[in-house]
Enzyme design. Structure first.
Site, PDB file in Angstrom:
ATOM      1  N   SER A 254       0.849  -1.187   0.000  1.00  0.00           N
ATOM      2  CA  SER A 254       0.000   0.000   0.000  1.00  0.00           C
ATOM      3  C   SER A 254       0.883   1.234   0.000  1.00  0.00           C
ATOM      4  CB  SER A 254      -0.910   0.007   1.234  1.00  0.00           C
ATOM      5  OG  SER A 254      -1.503   1.269   1.412  1.00  0.00           O
TER       6      SER A 254
ATOM      7  N   LYS B 207      -0.267  -3.325   5.016  1.00  0.00           N
ATOM      8  CA  LYS B 207      -1.196  -3.944   4.078  1.00  0.00           C
ATOM      9  C   LYS B 207      -0.538  -5.087   3.315  1.00  0.00           C
ATOM     10  CE  LYS B 207      -4.840  -3.018   2.958  1.00  0.00           C
ATOM     11  NZ  LYS B 207      -5.282  -1.961   2.028  1.00  0.00           N
TER      12      LYS B 207
ATOM     13  N   ASN C  88      -2.158  -6.827   0.217  1.00  0.00           N
ATOM     14  CA  ASN C  88      -3.313  -6.891  -0.666  1.00  0.00           C
ATOM     15  C   ASN C  88      -3.251  -8.107  -1.595  1.00  0.00           C
ATOM     16  OD1 ASN C  88      -4.433  -4.399   0.245  1.00  0.00           O
ATOM     17  ND2 ASN C  88      -2.884  -3.326  -0.949  1.00  0.00           N
TER      18      ASN C  88
ATOM     19  N   ARG D 174     -20.990  -9.666 -45.822  1.00  0.00           N
ATOM     20  CA  ARG D 174     -19.941  -8.917 -45.117  1.00  0.00           C
ATOM     21  C   ARG D 174     -20.611  -7.998 -44.113  1.00  0.00           C
ATOM     22  NH1 ARG D 174     -16.760 -10.711 -46.651  1.00  0.00           N
ATOM     23  NH2 ARG D 174     -15.368  -9.857 -48.233  1.00  0.00           N
TER      24      ARG D 174
END
Length: 478
Positions: free
Chosen positions: A275, A281, A283, A314
């Protein structure tokens, strides 16, 4: 170069698989295969074919200029063919007249896309094999570890880690197999000429198509499929399913990794999952990538399915949108598979924390088992359910173990003692509670179901590894 917010949700390899130089080179590979096939059947002089194929190298062209010109031209093939013709003419004016002979822009682009997708699928398949192997390994390491099952995000009963892992591995292997089947059909040559009849290629048209398919390593379809996109759509749908399968795994892993749960964690270190503001942190970035893919895939698949509705011989706008959406879908799936393979290879599982989380519920997860035992002993289903419901509320409010509440309720209620009879005397009750409130024993049914399924999944994974994928790269492909 991809936008930064796109790049960090995939891998450099996945992004490079569909970047402008790769697309241009794949289109040039198709042009080279076309003229070589025409020379093989005598439609084009061999020296002319050699002259054309010899300059089919993306590094000889200004790729950004070609991409810029494609917007005005309406197709990347138009400026590419023009520049290829001009380049060939510098060396052999006669050969320049054979560039793109009897083909059309969509032939080149669709076939080039099949080449790009085949290479991308080879990378994706390898990462899915890594992920499956890693999941099987971590499943066996902690196969018998008791784990809380959770329904509606709330604790439900006790299962085992092995039982949980089966739910991740089985759909992964099923989807990997389904992708292979879809790829066998979708990775095919496109050669129909202006309106799908190959009219300008004459009586040798089928032989030219056969030579091209063999040279490029693609399936030879019976007809042109310019506006019949069903086989391509099935491949895209399977990629969408794969993103959902990977997203389910990522969702579970990210929930298990929450600090207040702490039962599993992605690997950390080397700048991974940090973080910018909070040093503590950790994560789950691999789960983030897979969840982003799962979030975006449904919209991409929906757009690709909508693009199937193409006009006559097409499409106008729909085929072109398919080209743009397909690359993003592949890149999302490839990014998710690669991220999760790396994460699961280093996944940290904490059986002790699993057991603490079970114990922290004071036996509430065994309420159903206790209710069924009391019902079978003579209390009846509704009476046992009502008793355990009342005791569970008491345990949740006070923290008193459910076993203690149950023991006290039976000792204090003469009616209950009379209805249950001597079979539920104190000694029998203690033995019943010991069996009910032991996490490992409670997980035994899940373990028993998981063990043979894990063995079967291992055999299936080995079989997938031993069988070659249906998209081998052709010899000498650029």
């Amino acid at each position: 170069m991809s936008a930064p917010f796109e790049a960090f949700l995939s891998t450099p390899q996945a992004l490079a698989a569909f970047d402008a130089p790769a697309v241009v080179q794949a289109m040039l590979d198709v042009e080279a295969a076309l003229v070589r096939a025409q020379a093989a059947v005598g439609l084009v002089p061999l020296p002319a074919a050699q002259a054309i194929a010899g300059v089919c190298k993306a590094e000889l062209f200004d790729v950004p200029a070609l991409v810029a010109a494609s917007g005005r031209a309406g197709s990347l093939a138009i400026p590419l063919v023009r520049r290829l013709t001009e380049t060939v003419a510098l060396f052999d004016a006669e050969a320049a007249g054979y560039v793109h002979w009897g083909s059309t822009s969509q032939d080149v682009i669709d076939t080039a896309l099949a080449l790009l997708q085949r290479r991308a699928l080879a990378v994706l398949d390898a990462d899915l094999a890594r992920l499956a192997a890693a999941l099987l390994a971590v499943a066996h390491t902690h196969e018998e570890a008791p784990l809380l099952a959770r329904t509606l995000l709330q604790p439900a009963q006790v299962i085992s880690w092995g039982h949980k892992a089966v739910g991740w591995i089985a759909p992964l292997l099923r989807t990997r197999s389904a992708l292979r089947v879809a790829a066998e059909a979708a990775l095919q040559l496109q050669l129909g000429g202006a309106v799908g009849t190959r009219a300008m290629l004459g009586p040798e048209a089928d032989a030219i198509a056969r030579h091209m398919a063999e040279a490029l390593g693609l399936r030879l379809p019976p007809d042109a499929w310019h506006t019949q996109r069903d086989e391509a759509a099935r491949l895209y749908a399977e990629l969408g399913v794969l993103c959902g399968v990977l997203g389910k795994l990522a969702r579970d892993l990210s929930l298990l990794a929450q600090a207040e749960v702490g039962e599993a964690a992605e690997p950390s270190g080397s700048g991974r999952g940090g973080s910018s503001a909070m040093p503590h942190k950790r994560n789950p970035v691999a789960s983030m990538v897979a969840l982003a893919a799962a979030l975006r895939a449904p919209q991409r698949v929906a757009a690709l399915l909508a693009a199937m509705v193409q006009e006559h011989e097409r499409g106008l706008g729909n085929w072109q949108s398919e080209l743009a959406e397909a690359a993003g879908l592949f890149q999302s799936a490839m990014g998710a598979a690669a991220a999760l393979a790396e994460a699961v290879e280093g996944l940290q599982v904490d059986p002790a924390r699993m057991r603490r989380n079970i114990d922290a519920l004071h036996g509430l997860v065994y309420a159903e088992g206790a209710s069924m035992a009391l019902a079978a002993a003579g209390l009846g289903k509704s009476g046992a359910h009502a008793l355990l419901e009342r005791l569970s509320r008491h345990t949740a409010a006070t923290g008193e173990p459910l076993a203690e509440g149950l023991r006290a309720a039976l000792q204090a209620d003469a009616v209950l003692r009379e209805r249950l009879g001597p079979a539920f005397a104190a000694e029998r009750l203690d033995a019943t509670l010991e069996a009910l409130f032991d996490a490992r024993r409670a997980a035994e049914p899940a373990i028993a179901r998981a063990r043979p399924r894990l063995a079967a999944l291992q055999r299936e994974a080995r079989a997938l590894e031993e069988s070659p994928p249906p998209w081998p790269a052709p010899a000498g492909a650029g």
